[in-house]
Each structure stands twice: as structure tokens, then as C-alpha cells.
Design a protein around this motif. Structure first.
Motif, short mmCIF file in Angstrom:
data_model
loop_
_atom_site.label_atom_id
_atom_site.label_comp_id
_atom_site.label_asym_id
_atom_site.label_seq_id
_atom_site.Cartn_x
_atom_site.Cartn_y
_atom_site.Cartn_z
N UNK A 121 -8.15 26.97 10.02
CA UNK A 121 -8.39 27.98 8.98
C UNK A 121 -8.62 27.25 7.66
N UNK A 122 -9.46 27.83 6.80
CA UNK A 122 -9.78 27.23 5.51
C UNK A 122 -10.38 28.31 4.62
N UNK A 123 -10.48 28.00 3.36
CA UNK A 123 -11.05 28.94 2.39
C UNK A 123 -12.58 28.85 2.46
N UNK A 124 -13.25 29.95 2.75
CA UNK A 124 -14.71 29.87 2.94
C UNK A 124 -15.50 29.82 1.64
N UNK A 125 -14.83 30.02 0.50
CA UNK A 125 -15.56 30.02 -0.77
C UNK A 125 -14.78 29.19 -1.79
N UNK A 126 -15.43 28.21 -2.39
CA UNK A 126 -14.82 27.34 -3.41
C UNK A 126 -15.65 27.46 -4.69
N UNK A 127 -14.98 27.87 -5.76
CA UNK A 127 -15.65 27.99 -7.06
C UNK A 127 -15.11 26.90 -7.98
N UNK A 191 -26.95 26.08 -12.42
CA UNK A 191 -26.03 26.67 -11.44
C UNK A 191 -26.18 25.92 -10.12
N UNK A 192 -25.06 25.46 -9.59
CA UNK A 192 -25.05 24.70 -8.34
C UNK A 192 -24.48 25.55 -7.22
N UNK A 193 -25.14 25.49 -6.05
CA UNK A 193 -24.61 26.15 -4.86
C UNK A 193 -24.88 25.25 -3.66
N UNK A 194 -23.80 24.90 -2.98
CA UNK A 194 -23.92 24.06 -1.79
C UNK A 194 -23.25 24.73 -0.60
N UNK A 195 -23.86 24.57 0.57
CA UNK A 195 -23.34 25.17 1.80
C UNK A 195 -22.90 24.04 2.73
N UNK A 196 -21.63 24.06 3.10
CA UNK A 196 -21.06 23.03 3.98
C UNK A 196 -20.79 23.66 5.35
N UNK A 197 -21.33 23.06 6.39
CA UNK A 197 -21.11 23.55 7.76
C UNK A 197 -19.85 22.89 8.32
N UNK A 198 -18.95 23.72 8.88
CA UNK A 198 -17.69 23.24 9.44
C UNK A 198 -17.80 23.29 10.96
N UNK A 199 -17.75 22.12 11.59
CA UNK A 199 -17.77 22.02 13.05
C UNK A 199 -16.36 21.64 13.48
N UNK A 200 -15.65 22.60 14.11
CA UNK A 200 -14.24 22.39 14.45
C UNK A 200 -13.99 22.65 15.93
N UNK A 201 -13.13 21.84 16.53
CA UNK A 201 -12.72 22.07 17.90
C UNK A 201 -11.75 23.26 17.95
N UNK A 202 -11.78 23.96 19.06
CA UNK A 202 -10.90 25.09 19.22
C UNK A 202 -11.49 26.34 18.58
N UNK A 203 -10.60 27.19 18.14
CA UNK A 203 -11.01 28.49 17.62
C UNK A 203 -11.10 28.43 16.10
N UNK A 204 -12.21 28.87 15.56
CA UNK A 204 -12.40 28.93 14.10
C UNK A 204 -13.33 30.09 13.80
N UNK A 205 -12.81 31.08 13.08
CA UNK A 205 -13.62 32.26 12.79
C UNK A 205 -14.67 31.97 11.73
N UNK A 207 -17.35 29.45 9.81
CA UNK A 207 -18.19 28.32 10.19
C UNK A 207 -18.76 27.57 9.00
N UNK A 208 -18.69 28.15 7.79
CA UNK A 208 -19.30 27.51 6.62
C UNK A 208 -18.37 27.65 5.41
N UNK A 209 -18.60 26.78 4.44
CA UNK A 209 -17.92 26.84 3.14
C UNK A 209 -18.98 26.91 2.04
N UNK A 210 -18.90 27.93 1.23
CA UNK A 210 -19.85 28.12 0.13
C UNK A 210 -19.21 27.56 -1.15
#
Length: 504
Positions: A121-127, A191-205, A207-210
Motif C-alpha cells: 500500500x502507498x499514497x497514490x498522489x504526492x504533491x 507546473x510539473x506532473x510525473x507519473x510513476x508506475x509501481x510494479x509490486x509482487x502480490x496484491x496491490x490495488x 498501480x501508479x503514483x501521480x
């Protein structure tokens, strides 16, 4: 059959949505073990205003749906299903439960079963907020493994020169929390916007971090009364002892509140000089001789706002400058003007240790006025109750500043006008009157006060009276004329330019 279909098409619903509701609409069995039975209760509710028939289609794998056979579900009521799962081999299972109702309406309920695995689990949005151009902003992204097994995480994103993550891959054990560093150093505003793809083993609802950020120019500066930005403020030319102030505004063009403190140092200093320390002796001497002030000296400046800053200058008058002014005024020869330039640095210290440097300048001069070449005004003899006058000129030799001359009230002698402003390179006539009230010799000191008494030019006035004349009673009443209200003056027959100096 057609009649039944027509009837079904006219069924009234309690809402404009689906005719039936299934809760929950997705079934997940986590951390399954072999030879263990797991079950979840599912409710199927009729949302229409009439009874409705339901048909259940069983899954094809290790899932099963058990329910009590009954007729149609009454309007607004629900039926209960028990979904169970059991396996003899650990693996990931997925299936679906199909529910069909009248009017060919059907709904599929996804079914999942997972063995013990990582759940990242992680925070999907970072400002990152506002970031100053050219300055690096560092933040953290927190990942936690809430599953029952270890899991590896890999972060993928397009190459960006202003943005980086450390590390890009890591492994989390059961219950472990880990922080990934985010570095962002913008080179230009935007204004900067970057999209990070999260590839994780197991269960992860997720998939990305904005990741978002706004890069701006963080600036703090001073503006004058006209709104013009400047770091140099000139008081111009003023007299010693005279006070002058400049009104400016300190502008905070940053998204953060700033605390500031102002220091005034003599001389023109550079940015790196602001951090140099002074000895107590140097600091004390500078405070004693300082001619500049700043109000307020400290305060708090809100984001994107401004505060009024007033610089005041009042150079001190020394005894040497008093003597020079008197000498220039009473001597016939012209002396070289006495002037000095003073430079100060106004250093604004902020909480982020990035000072703002501004420079102040003023030119100070002594009054350059010329009196007639005498130090004693001798009126000679004048009868008591009579008036005797002398007229003389005062010249302002300065070509930059006007000067104010005023005369105090003393017995038996008056000056008209009492106060006068002499323009640059201008002249002013003064009428000095001697008015004895009795016989005797009269001698007193008459000071010409410059700039409200900052400088004084002493003149001695001398006169005598040997006889008393009857006081003239002025004519008043309706028979009087305008000239009857004017004092009768007796001007000295000797021209002022011919009066000789008298030894004290």
C-alpha cells in the motif's frame, strides 16, 4: 410467454438504476490455507415495486454459492447467499457468480481467492507544492507491506532531468514500512506532473503514483512608492540636522510566510558580507554614529503580500559644522562648501538564511547663506516711543536646496518677516526695527535661526535713546484712513552698506 415478457418490461422500479442490488459486488478471500473452508454472506435485494424472480448460476471452480430455494423476492426485500471457498492446493483463484433476473437482466459478481502474499500500500498522489526554481525539493513516498509474505517493488517512470527517485527497487518484508526519496530541482518556472508506475509482487490495488509540483521564482524585494523594484535608494541632498524619510514596501513573492529582521551597516556591502560578524566595539561605534533608521526593524510577512518599510535619515550636526556655517555667513570671502556622502547597506535577514541586500545613500551639506559683512547692527540714537529701521539682504548661495530663516522675539528689536524661506540662489529682505520705550543704551544678541534652530547666526543689535517723545495716539474711528493704521517708521539715514563694523 410473450405476455410474460410484456409484463416484465412494464415492471416499476424503486429507482432509475438496476432492478436488483448485490452486496458486496466483489468477493475476495485473502490468505487462504489448504483444507480450510471460507465463506462470505451476499445479499440480493429487489429494487422494483413488484415481486421478482432470481436465478443463480454456480461458479466453475472451488467457489460455491448456497441459498434457500424460494419463490420470487418481494418488492424491497432481499435474499441471502452464502459464497464458500475450499481448496487442497495453494494457488490464486478467480471466478464469477452469475445472477439472472426477469427481463433478461444479469449481473456477474467477481470471485477471488489469494494465498498468503504481499499487499503493498502507498499514497497514490504526492504533491510537492511550490518549489523554488533552482533549489532542490526533497520529499518521501512511504510504502508498507500489509500482507503475509515478502514482496518486491519496482518503480518505473520516463527519464526526467529535473526529477529522480532513490531507490528505484526494493523488497518489503511482512509489516515493513519503507520511504523512497523524491528529488525535484526545477530549472524554470511551470507546473510539473510525473507519473510513476509501481510494479509490486502480490496484491496491490494501486498501480501508479501521480506526482505534482509548481515551480516558481521565489523573490523578495523592495519597491518604491511608485511600485518600481529597486535595491538602491537615494535620499538626495539634505542639510546636516535635517530629517528625511523614504517610504518603501517589502514584497514577499513566495508561497511561505517569512519572518524578517533588518540590520543597517555603514558602507556598501556585498551579499557575502552579510554573514560576517562584528566585534562589540565595532558594533557599538557603528550604532553611535549611525544616521539611518529603519521602521519596523523586524516583523512577519505573509505569503504573496507586502509590508510598509520606512527608512529615515537624520545626520548629526557637529560643532565644526556650526562654526563653518557661521563663518561662511558673516565673512565676505566665499568658503568651499562643506559636504559629505554617506552610504549604508540595509540587510534583510529571513528565516531561510538568504538575506536581501539594499543600499542607501545621502549627501549632507551645511547651509550656505550670506549676511552683510557686519556682525553689529548699530541703530544710533532713536527717541523713545519712536521707531528706527534698518533693511538688509540675506542671500542663499546654494543652488540645490531652499532654506528657512526665522527670528526669535527679543525686547525693543523686531524683524519683519519673522520667518522666510529663501529659494536656491535667491535673496530675502529683512526689516529690522528698533523701538525703545525709555531712555538708555540698548544692546542685545539677535540670532538668525536656520532650519528651525539647527544652526544659529549671531548678530548684535545696538541702539540708544536720550529723549522721550510723546507717544503718538493713532487716529481711530470712522474718520481714520488706511495709512493711520500703519506704524510710523524712521529709516536710518545711513545706508546699511556703509555701516562700519564696531568692535565688541
Amino acid at each position: 410467454m410473450n405476455k410474460s415478457l410484456n409484463t416484465s418490461s412494464k415492471i416499476k422500479q424503486l429507482s432509475t438504476g438496476a432492478p436488483i442490488e448485490v452486496v458486496p459486488n466483489e468477493i475476495i478471500f485473502k490468505d487462504i490455507q489448504i483444507n480450510q473452508t471460507y465463506e462470505i454472506t451476499v445479499f440480493v435485494r429487489n429494487l422494483t415495486q413488484t415481486a421478482r424472480r432470481i436465478r443463480i448460476f454456480q461458479p466453475h471452480s472451488n467457489f460455491r454459492a448456497d441459498y434457500e430455494m424460494q419463490g420470487a423476492i418481494a418488492a424491497g426485500l432481499s435474499m441471502k447467499l452464502i459464497v464458500t471457498f475450499e481448496t487442497a492446493q495453494l494457488d490464486t483463484y478467480s471466478d464469477s457468480l452469475k445472477i439472472v433476473s426477469d427481463g433478461n437482466y444479469s449481473i456477474d459478481i467477481p470471485l477471488y481467492a489469494y494465498p498468503p502474499q504481499a499487499a503493498i500500500v502507498f499514497e497514490p498522489f504526492i504533491n510537492l507544492g511550490f518549489v523554488r526554481v533552482g533549489k532542490e525539493k526533497v520529499d518521501n513516498i512511504y510504502f508498507k507491506n500489509e500482507g503475509k509474505a515478502s514482496g518486491r517493488v519496482e518503480l518505473k517512470f520516463d527519464k526526467m532531468t529535473d526529477f529522480r527517485l532513490e531507490p528505484n527497487s526494493f523488497t518489503l518484508t511482512q509489516g515493513q514500512e519503507y520511504a523512497v526519496k523524491v528529488y525535484y530541482k526545477p530549472r524554470e518556472a511551470g507546473i510539473f506532473r510525473g507519473l510513476v508506475e509501481v510494479v509490486a509482487e502480490g496484491q496491490s490495488l494501486q498501480k501508479t503514483i501521480d506526482i505534482n509540483a509548481t515551480s516558481i521564482e521565489f523573490t523578495r524585494f523592495l519597491i518604491d512608492e511608485n511600485g518600481v523594484q529597486s535595491n538602491f535608494f537615494d535620499f538626495g541632498t539634505i542639510y546636516y540636522g535635517q530629517s528625511k524619510q523614504l517610504e518603501t514596501y517589502l514584497v514577499n513573492n513566495t508561497p511561505k510566510q517569512q519572518k524578517f529582521k533588518v540590520k543597517l551597516k555603514k558602507g556598501l556591502h556585498q551579499q557575502e558580507d552579510a554573514l560576517k560578524l562584528q566585534t562589540p566595539a565595532e558594533l557599538g561605534l557603528e550604532q553611535t554614529e549611525r544616521i539611518m533608521e529603519c521602521h519596523p526593524e523586524e516583523g512577519t510577512l505573509d505569503s504573496y503580500s507586502q509590508v510598509n518599510i520606512i527608512f529615515k535619515c537624520k545626520p548629526k550636526v557637529s560643532e565644526e559644522q556650526q562654526v563653518w556655517t557661521r563663518t561662511f555667513a558673516l565673512q565676505k570671502d566665499l568658503l568651499r562648501p562643506d559636504s559629505d556622502e554617506f552610504h549604508y547597506s540595509a540587510i534583510f535577514d529571513f528565516s531561510d538564511n538568504e538575506p536581501l541586500m539594499n543600499h542607501l545613500q545621502v549627501r549632507c551639506i551645511c547651509p550656505t547663506i550670506k549676511f552683510p559683512g557686519v556682525q553689529i547692527l548699530n541703530f544710533g540714537q532713536c527717541a523713545a516711543n519712536q521707531i528706527k529701521d534698518l533693511i538688509f539682504d540675506v542671500e542663499n548661495k546654494s543652488n540645490e536646496l531652499p532654506i528657512q530663516i526665522s527670528w526669535p522675539t527679543i525686547p525693543y528689536f523686531t524683524v519683519n518677516p519673522v520667518t522666510a524661506n529663501v529659494e536656491p540662489e535667491g535673496k530675502q529682505n529683512f526689516w529690522v526695527s528698533f523701538r525703545p520705550k525709555h531712555t538708555g543704551n540698548f544692546s542685545t544678541l539677535l540670532n538668525a535661526e536656520l532650519l528651525g534652530g539647527i544652526f544659529k547666526i549671531p548678530l548684535k543689535v545696538v541702539g540708544g535713546s536720550q529723549q522721550i517723545q510723546q507717544k503718538t495716539v493713532p487716529k481711530r474711528g470712522p474718520e481714520s484712513l488706511p495709512e493711520d493704521f500703519e506704524a510710523k517708521h524712521q529709516q536710518n539715514s545711513q545706508a546699511f552698506s556703509e555701516i562700519q563694523d564696531v568692535e565688541k
